[in-house]
Design a protein around this motif. Sequence first.
Motif: not given
Length: 542
Positions: A244-258
């Motif tokens: 997942f490109g090094g992402h933590h693939p959890d769509p929340n305000l922490v892991h989708a901060k950008d």
Amino acid sequence: MIRVVATTPFDGQKPGTSGLRKKVQVFQQPHYVENFIQSVFDSLQDFEGETLVIGGDGRYYNREAIQTVIRMAAAAGFGRVMVGRGGILSTPAASCVIRKHEAFGGIILSASHNPGGEHGDFGIKYNIGNGGPAPEHVTEAIFARSREIREYRISDAPDVDLDTPGLTRVEDMVVDVIDPVEDYAELMGALFDFDAIRDLFSSGFTMRFDAMSAVTGPYARAIIEETLGAAPGTVVHGEPLPDFGGHHPDPNLVHAKDLADLLMSDQAPDLGAASDGDGDRNMIIGRGRFVTPSDSLAIIAANAHLAPGYKDGIKGIARSMPTSGAADRVAEKLGITCYETPTGWKFFGNLLDAGLATVCGEESFGTGSNHVREKDGLWAVLMWLNILAVRRQSVADIVAEHWATYGRNYYTRHDYEEVDSAAADALMVDLRRRLDVLPGTVVNGLTIERADDFAYDDPVDGSVTTRQGVRVFFDDGSRIVYRLSGTGTAGATLRVYLEHFEPDPARHDLDPQDALAGLIEIARTLPDIEGRTGRRAPDVIT
């Protein structure tokens, strides 16, 4: 040729709310995947010659595991498997394919929103013929079989070419490599007003969809960009990657901060959205306005009639117990029932199949409807686009108008991740031991009205599910819920849910952490979280 291989049981092959999840290295052990898959097949009946759907989210070890499942399905006597090209099928798309093609069931290889990569997580779950996760009696049978298994059956055929659509054979079984997007995109086109959404984009509406280098990328590009006409580049991180490109693939305000930061900036598009590893979760953010999953469920339920697939209204709403009561208020106004279930999408299946519910949701960023039997991240995004296309208001205005009509349920979830399992279990045991003495206790000026351990009586099949989370209710209508999550692979995750209803529109613009500050302090001190776990603050706040 089919081989019979001697084996011995592994400890801990018990499926949770979303299947069996462990670290990749656990699944890579010799015989580990084979034992579990054989346990699944041994727990099923009358599937000879039937169709099995197979797919996953593209994470590390996805392809290798799929080859094993295909060879074992052939050995078990399935007549056909349908597998997504490249081994790809989002979880909702897998449900769609099972239902459309009347398959016997499906094997989904995913650990959902958990991290991927060589040192990340992996998972396998079985879905039944309605397209939904296996109910508890099936998962219990799988676990029981895994504890006594002594052999498995597997074809020694070579690997199937997963990248070339078309038909091939393994033993007497047909292998059909399918376009992973086609059936799902067709279904979405039947549910939503694509013409209205095209007009919305052509009018200058802007959007950013973050696929988080996970499975939803191909689906979002095909539907949002190519079919609906959103500008190229609307979908970012759209290529599924094993880590997942090094992402933590959890769509929340922490892991989708950008994405969240962009939507709160001067350069914000009109709508921001994200989905998770296997495509069943979603996050919705308007320009300057984050929409909580609980509010999103309520707003979708209140506006579902604007989409062609729901033009006759909805029959009922179902929400998981930790989800806020916002949907209950919509149901009351619509004159329909809102069902409160344990966490886990499988609990919605009976309600959907019986026609008692149409729209379902969980506070953990999962929303869906009766179109499949899984939560569906892209479906929720398309529903929001349909609502925006018809109402021609901003996300913020729609949310504010909803709160003015129904009141606002201030809500937050605090997660304490990878807590020592023994400490987390002891915390929950102590809370349960105190259930009878908590009522009447005054804590920080609030009086505990009642406390219980949530249990669910299924209105369709009469099954009873117990010990689903400790609930503490206060005399002002607030509540705190304590629950251990079953989706992690290391230690325990303690989730604490906090909620307070505010009817006064003049008080609807507070930050939830401020509005709930007093309740948050009570939630930490009541079970002595710091003393029992050593954690002074949660790891994730949503």
